[in-house]
Design a protein around this motif. Structure first.
Motif, PDB file in Angstrom:
ATOM      1  N   PHE A 195       0.886  -1.102  -0.138  1.00 41.71           N
ATOM      2  CA  PHE A 195      -0.008  -0.038   0.119  1.00 41.71           C
ATOM      3  C   PHE A 195       0.840   1.329  -0.046  1.00 41.71           C
ATOM      4  O   PHE A 195       1.707   1.550   0.994  1.00 41.71           O
ATOM      5  N   THR A 196       0.824   1.945  -0.997  1.00 45.18           N
ATOM      6  CA  THR A 196       1.617   3.315  -1.169  1.00 45.18           C
ATOM      7  C   THR A 196       0.782   4.349  -0.602  1.00 45.18           C
ATOM      8  O   THR A 196      -0.152   4.714  -1.102  1.00 45.18           O
ATOM      9  N   PRO A 197       1.164   5.215   0.475  1.00 42.14           N
ATOM     10  CA  PRO A 197       0.556   6.094   1.260  1.00 42.14           C
ATOM     11  C   PRO A 197       0.415   7.319   0.164  1.00 42.14           C
ATOM     12  O   PRO A 197       1.450   7.529  -0.559  1.00 42.14           O
TER      13      PRO A 197
ATOM     14  N   PRO B 173     -17.223   1.534  -5.668  1.00 44.42           N
ATOM     15  CA  PRO B 173     -16.039   2.542  -5.746  1.00 44.42           C
ATOM     16  C   PRO B 173     -16.536   3.777  -6.415  1.00 44.42           C
ATOM     17  O   PRO B 173     -15.332   4.733  -6.381  1.00 44.42           O
ATOM     18  N   ARG B 174     -17.537   4.239  -6.667  1.00 50.11           N
ATOM     19  CA  ARG B 174     -18.076   5.518  -7.297  1.00 50.11           C
ATOM     20  C   ARG B 174     -17.746   6.639  -6.039  1.00 50.11           C
ATOM     21  O   ARG B 174     -17.341   7.798  -6.683  1.00 50.11           O
TER      22      ARG B 174
ATOM     23  N   ASP C 230     -12.611   7.423   2.403  1.00 49.01           N
ATOM     24  CA  ASP C 230     -11.120   7.564   2.092  1.00 49.01           C
ATOM     25  C   ASP C 230     -10.657   6.105   2.114  1.00 49.01           C
ATOM     26  O   ASP C 230      -9.371   6.066   2.584  1.00 49.01           O
ATOM     27  N   PHE C 231     -11.300   4.890   1.678  1.00 47.55           N
ATOM     28  CA  PHE C 231     -10.812   3.772   2.013  1.00 47.55           C
ATOM     29  C   PHE C 231      -9.731   3.283   0.782  1.00 47.55           C
ATOM     30  O   PHE C 231      -9.219   2.452   0.895  1.00 47.55           O
ATOM     31  N   ASP C 232     -10.306   4.226  -0.335  1.00 43.46           N
ATOM     32  CA  ASP C 232      -9.662   3.714  -1.695  1.00 43.46           C
ATOM     33  C   ASP C 232      -8.929   5.067  -2.273  1.00 43.46           C
ATOM     34  O   ASP C 232      -9.402   5.607  -3.265  1.00 43.46           O
ATOM     35  N   ARG C 233      -7.684   5.344  -1.558  1.00 44.37           N
ATOM     36  CA  ARG C 233      -7.099   6.647  -2.014  1.00 44.37           C
ATOM     37  C   ARG C 233      -6.315   6.633  -3.500  1.00 44.37           C
ATOM     38  O   ARG C 233      -6.410   7.579  -4.118  1.00 44.37           O
ATOM     39  N   ASP C 234      -6.130   5.243  -3.810  1.00 44.76           N
ATOM     40  CA  ASP C 234      -5.452   5.007  -5.127  1.00 44.76           C
ATOM     41  C   ASP C 234      -6.525   4.841  -6.111  1.00 44.76           C
ATOM     42  O   ASP C 234      -5.968   4.602  -7.243  1.00 44.76           O
ATOM     43  N   ARG C 235      -7.592   4.805  -6.033  1.00 48.14           N
ATOM     44  CA  ARG C 235      -8.823   4.755  -6.923  1.00 48.14           C
ATOM     45  C   ARG C 235      -8.654   3.521  -7.635  1.00 48.14           C
ATOM     46  O   ARG C 235      -8.954   3.459  -8.991  1.00 48.14           O
ATOM     47  N   ASP C 236      -8.303   2.499  -7.118  1.00 48.61           N
ATOM     48  CA  ASP C 236      -8.337   1.134  -7.912  1.00 48.61           C
ATOM     49  C   ASP C 236      -9.656   0.138  -7.729  1.00 48.61           C
ATOM     50  O   ASP C 236      -9.634  -1.080  -8.038  1.00 48.61           O
ATOM     51  N   GLY C 237     -10.246   0.805  -6.703  1.00 48.20           N
ATOM     52  CA  GLY C 237     -11.712  -0.251  -6.450  1.00 48.20           C
ATOM     53  C   GLY C 237     -11.690  -1.172  -5.277  1.00 48.20           C
ATOM     54  O   GLY C 237     -12.413  -1.960  -4.844  1.00 48.20           O
TER      55      GLY C 237
END
Length: 398
Positions: free
Chosen positions: A119-121, A332-333, A338-345
């Motif tokens: 997980f990349t912060p 994921p819409r 803010d569970f998915d900050r990298d927007r990969d679903g």
């Protein structure tokens, strides 16, 4: 040319005549072989053969004299020796050397180590959202009012607000871009829709710029716009749940002499009722490092507490629990926590996988495939995602 044609006609006639004459002769010989012009007639052949036989001289055969033997010698029978059978050499096959089989060591089953996904912060959002002082009651419409300020505390342009009702599919809307005005407003529930206006609603709102989210979501609720005539304010508790639920939006709760223990007899006159919510977005100029809060594990386990309670990945025991809550509130819409900050679903990728993942935890095949790959592919935690083990997760999802 006429003379040449006549000559050819005469020649053809002569040839045809000869062919006919030949056929007549052959037919005559076939019917009467002894005809005079047949050079091979049977009578002529018989006469020639008789003449030649008469000219051959006749030889007299003289019998051989009988054999005589001397008086003192009697021939004895001589036995004919039988053929001697020669023994055939028998070739003894040379023994072939058989290699001694090499014992194969039994393969040791090495358990597959599931490497947790990395997980990349990501850096914090440049804006923060807070509840504004202009939140108030209203008798016309349930509304959202918002303001966007810059570092100099002046209105700024080029920003939009994305908002919607928490947990309601398809309830995602965007405002137009700001243009240096101090206040903007949008209607959440029109007063003409009394069925919806008579109950509380839970909302989210966050700031976007150039299509990218630039603030955390502010979570808030609105009270019913019309009082229930049957509601009794004599009880200590608000039985209809119409009290203001702005627990996490830093808004203050005002009191009014018309209120009784938080009961709202008339939202149009009570200062406790919030029908118009004001949200203010400002730059995060000073990053304050706070200690990691103690996990509140019950917030990610169904049945969920109020969706208005802010959550972080630290509140969820496993990635699967975070994913399930993430989908339940619109992911994921929409990512209100803010569970998915990298927007990969995939929600909270740094959490352990935990329970066996299910296809129902994802809204699309692409999301399930990403989680499948992140979990290490075929292992016990992904069997439900890829039962036929062909490397494609949740093929039935869109």
């Amino acid at each position: 040319m006429s003379n040449l044609g006549n000559l050819i006609t005469i020649l053809l006639a002569m040839i045809v005549g000869l062919i006919i004459l030949t056929l007549i002769c052959l037919l005559t010989i076939f019917l009467n072989p002894n005809v005079f012009f047949n050079p091979l007639s049977p009578n002529r052949a018989t006469a020639i053969a008789a003449t030649r036989l008469a000219q051959i001289p006749t030889s007299t055969n003289t019998p051989p004299p009988p054999a005589t033997y001397p008086p003192t010698w009697t021939p004895s029978a001589t036995s004919t020796p039988a053929p001697t059978k020669t023994a055939t050499d028998t070739r003894t096959p040379t023994p072939t050397r058989t290699d001694t089989p090499t014992s194969t060591n039994t393969p040791t089953q090495t358990p597959t180590t599931v490497v947790p996904p990395t997980f990349t912060p990501v850096p914090p959002y440049p804006f923060i959202a807070s509840s504004g002082p202009e939140s108030k009651n209203n008798c016309a419409n349930i509304k959202l009012m918002y303001s966007v300020f810059g570092a100099d505390n002046e209105p700024i342009s080029g920003f939009q607000v994305e908002y919607g009702e928490i947990g309601v599919r398809g309830s995602v809307f965007q405002t137009g871009p700001t243009e240096f005005h101090e206040f903007y407003g949008v209607t959440l529930v029109p007063g003409t829709s009394k069925a919806a206006a008579r109950r509380s609603h839970n909302w989210f709102a966050y700031l976007i710029q150039n299509g990218q989210k630039v603030s955390k979501a502010l979570l808030f609720s609105t009270d019913p716009m019309y009082a229930d005539p049957s509601e009794s304010c004599s009880n200590d508790n608000n039985s209809n749940g119409n009290s203001n639920s702005n627990t996490n939006d830093n808004s203050s709760s005002n009191t009014n002499s018309n209120d009784n223990n938080g009961c709202i007899p008339d939202p149009c006159t009570s200062e406790d009722a919030t029908n118009v919510k004001h949200v203010v977005f400002r730059p995060e100029e000073l990053l304050v490092t706070t200690a990691t809060p103690t996990p509140r594990l019950g917030l990610c386990i169904p049945p969920y507490a109020s969706f208005l309670l802010e959550r972080s990945c630290n509140d969820c025991p496993t990635q699967a629990d975070a994913q399930r809550l993430f989908v339940a509130v619109g992911g994921p819409r929409v990512d209100i926590y803010d569970f998915d900050r990298d927007r990969d679903g995939i929600a909270c990728e740094d959490l352990p996988t935990g329970r066996v993942l299910q296809c129902s935890d994802f809204a699309s095949q692409a999301q399930a495939q990403a989680a499948f790959n992140a979990a290490g592919g075929n292992n016990k935690n992904t069997d439900a995602l890829d039962p036929d083990r062909n490397g494609i997760a949740c093929e039935q999802l869109p």
